[in-house]
Write a protein that holds these residues in place. Structure first.
Motif, short mmCIF file in Angstrom:
data_model
loop_
_atom_site.label_atom_id
_atom_site.label_comp_id
_atom_site.label_asym_id
_atom_site.label_seq_id
_atom_site.Cartn_x
_atom_site.Cartn_y
_atom_site.Cartn_z
N GLY A 25 25.91 39.58 40.87
CA GLY A 25 24.80 39.64 39.79
C GLY A 25 25.36 39.08 38.39
N PHE A 26 26.99 39.44 38.19
CA PHE A 26 27.41 38.73 37.10
C PHE A 26 27.18 37.37 36.81
CE2 PHE A 26 31.11 42.32 37.34
CZ PHE A 26 29.91 43.32 36.90
N PHE A 27 26.78 36.47 37.68
CA PHE A 27 26.70 35.24 37.85
C PHE A 27 25.43 34.59 37.54
CE2 PHE A 27 30.64 35.85 40.01
CZ PHE A 27 31.62 34.93 39.38
N SER A 28 25.35 33.68 36.68
CA SER A 28 23.88 33.11 36.46
C SER A 28 23.77 31.97 37.47
CB SER A 28 23.84 32.71 34.89
OG SER A 28 24.87 31.73 34.66
N ALA B 35 37.23 40.28 40.28
CA ALA B 35 36.14 41.05 40.66
C ALA B 35 36.42 42.57 40.73
CB ALA B 35 35.83 40.71 42.27
N LYS B 36 37.58 42.93 40.85
CA LYS B 36 38.06 44.53 40.72
C LYS B 36 37.49 44.94 39.41
CE LYS B 36 42.29 43.81 41.10
NZ LYS B 36 42.57 42.47 41.50
N GLY B 37 37.43 44.45 38.33
CA GLY B 37 36.85 44.95 37.09
C GLY B 37 35.26 44.58 36.94
N ASP B 38 34.56 45.64 37.91
CA ASP B 38 33.07 45.34 38.08
C ASP B 38 32.26 46.41 37.23
OD1 ASP B 38 34.18 47.44 39.65
OD2 ASP B 38 32.25 47.29 41.04
N ALA C 251 32.93 35.86 34.96
CA ALA C 251 31.76 34.94 35.52
C ALA C 251 31.04 34.28 34.26
CB ALA C 251 30.72 36.00 35.98
N ASP C 252 31.01 34.73 33.25
CA ASP C 252 30.31 34.11 32.30
C ASP C 252 31.26 32.80 31.65
OD1 ASP C 252 28.47 35.73 31.95
OD2 ASP C 252 29.32 37.10 30.10
N GLY D 227 30.66 24.86 33.34
CA GLY D 227 30.07 24.23 33.80
C GLY D 227 29.68 24.17 35.43
N ALA D 228 30.08 25.25 36.14
CA ALA D 228 30.04 25.30 37.35
C ALA D 228 28.60 25.39 37.75
CB ALA D 228 30.81 26.58 38.13
N ASP D 229 28.21 25.01 39.05
CA ASP D 229 26.87 25.01 39.37
C ASP D 229 26.73 25.96 40.55
OD1 ASP D 229 25.41 22.68 38.16
OD2 ASP D 229 27.23 21.65 39.01
N ARG D 230 27.56 26.42 41.10
CA ARG D 230 27.80 27.18 42.43
C ARG D 230 28.89 27.79 42.44
NH1 ARG D 230 23.70 26.75 46.50
NH2 ARG D 230 23.98 28.29 48.06
N VAL D 231 29.09 28.99 43.12
CA VAL D 231 30.36 29.85 43.47
C VAL D 231 30.31 30.10 44.91
CG1 VAL D 231 31.67 31.85 43.15
CG2 VAL D 231 31.04 30.46 41.07
#
Length: 320
Positions: free
Chosen positions: A144-147, A103-106, A121-122, A128-132
């Motif tokens: 915001g990097f996550f879909s 996350a430090k590389g934002d 995040a990609d 296949g993760a549905d949530r973090v």
């Protein structure tokens, strides 16, 4: 802590990777569950092999895996767990990442560099993760990097409860730099104290920075330095020294993520810091923790988030 009730145990299962076995066990215990059975093999050339030893078909699965020492191995292991669980027909897979290192590389703040947080995040999405679910991201915009949905829990209430119980005299909350001043004010509001700000200057990518000025008065008070993480403890110990020089009677520190190496332990031991409060989001430090470090568990916080997600309840109360 009492075990959380209202859980539909047959519908969910909690696993823990090698980066968060202790925290995972504590979270499962808070939920009144046993950790799901699994195994990890490390081959001689460095390859990792994960195997799920439970039936997860049609179940909501939570995999708890921090990405600290060794960061790359633990991140790859997380991806393999997500993929294995999805291929085993889990109804959903939630990646619970107590410490999300990249996350430090934002941002792209210089030419020809990677935005590492976005790449990771990609990769989590592709696996296949549905949530973090994570804790105190270095920068909130990383969500915001996550879909997919991201729940960025905050450790402030848990740490503040521990600090308040110490009844520290004439407390002042100190931000280690101007960038953390807004969050430091949240600490101060919670603890009902004034704030001060250390002016920090970082000139390169080394894990150290120079404190050049202090904004606010700490004379005759107990100072509490707050931050989201520390690696070398250089900023914390430099700030502590300056606070004592400016008249602080005692200095404490509190960080969410303590990524402490051997040199960091030595700095803390030789510094004016009375105690460093931190969470158990990182449990794979390469060196034995200093006796000045006090671990405050966030297992209950994560367990409550998991319980609410599993029962389709709001978790907004956890951000208050």
């Amino acid at each position: 802590m009492e075990r959380l009730r209202g859980m539909q145990a047959p519908d969910i299962i909690v696993f823990a990777g090698s980066g968060s076995r202790n925290l995972g066990r504590a979270i499962a215990n808070n939920l009144g569950l046993e950790l799901g059975a699994s195994e990890l093999l490390r081959f001689s050339e460095g390859n990792l092999f994960v195997r799920v030893l439970e039936n997860v078909r049609g179940r909501d699965v939570f995999i708890i895996q921090g990405t600290a020492f060794p960061a790359n191995d633990n991140f790859m292991e997380l991806l393999f767990w997500i993929d294995a669980l999805k291929r085993a027909s889990a109804a959903s897979v939630t990646a619970v990442i107590p410490y999300f290192s990249y996350a430090k590389g934002d941002k792209k703040d210089e030419p020809r560099v990677s935005i590492r947080g976005r790449v990771c995040a990609d990769a989590i999405a592709a696996a296949g993760a549905d949530r973090v679910v994570t804790l105190d991201l270095h920068a909130p915009q990383v969500q915001g990097f996550f879909s997919m949905p991201v729940d960025d829990l905050i450790s402030l209430p848990v740490l503040c409860e521990t600090i308040a119980a110490r009844n520290l005299h004439d407390l002042v909350v100190v931000a280690p730099d101007a960038g953390y001043a807004k969050k430091a004010r949240l600490w101060a509001n919670r603890l009902q104290t004034p704030t001060a700000i250390a002016d920090k200057r970082r000139v390169d990518h080394s894990e150290s920075a120079e404190i050049v000025e202090l904004i606010g008065s700490v004379e005759g008070r107990t100072a509490l330095i707050v931050d989201d993480f520390t690696i070398s403890a250089g900023t914390l110990t430099d700030a502590a020294r300056i606070l004592i020089e400016r008249g602080a009677t005692k200095v404490y520190a509190a960080v969410t993520h303590a990524l402490l190496t051997g040199s960091a332990m030595e700095r803390i031991d030789n510094s004016p810091i009375e105690c460093l409060f931190t969470t158990d989001s990182v449990e794979t430090q390469p060196a034995k923790l200093s006796e000045k470090v006090e671990i405050v568990s966030v297992a209950g916080l994560f367990a409550e988030a998991i319980r609410r997600i599993a029962n389709r309840e709001s978790i907004s109360v956890l951000f208050q």
